[in-house]
Write an enzyme that holds these catalytic residues in place. Structure first.
Site: not given
Length: 119
Positions: A35-36, A92, A98-99, A105, A107
């Site tokens: 994750d960035i 999410n 919060g998507q 995907h 997390h």
């Protein structure tokens, strides 16, 4: 069309290799990358190569690929050495949850204490 790459989808571009990502694992059906904006020492996203907007639509259309995403989440946890102390797998769904990228995907989050409820 469901399952097909979307030209405006960031994650579809990562799958295609046109947007860089720090990929940590790949399979025939999934790609996993860091994750960035990590929320913990380990924060890896596991995405299906197929485009579906969220986990529920992926599960309804492609249950085997959904299982692949979850299996890879476990493999990532082991690879990142957070499997013994605990980790979280989060999907999410929707902007209110919060998507921010509407490509299913998971997390994989670990490496620190994870309180419940999150937030």
């Amino acid at each position: 069309m469901a399952g097909e790459p979307q030209a405006d989808c960031l994650f579809c571009k990562i799958v295609a290799g046109t947007v860089p990502a720090t990929v940590v694992r790949e399979t025939e059906t999934t790609v996993a990358f860091r994750d960035i904006n990590p929320q913990a020492p380990t924060h890896v996203l596991v995405i299906p190569r197929l485009h579906y907007p969220d986990a529920a639509s992926l599960a309804a259309a492609e249950p085997n690929v959904t299982a692949d995403v979850l299996r890879e989440a476990g493999e990532i946890a082991a690879q990142e050495q957070v499997d013994e102390h605990g980790y979280r797998i989060v999907f999410n769904t929707g902007a209110g949850a919060g998507q921010t990228v509407f490509h299913a995907h998971a997390h994989v989050i670990g490496g620190r204490g994870l309180q419940w409820p999150p937030g």
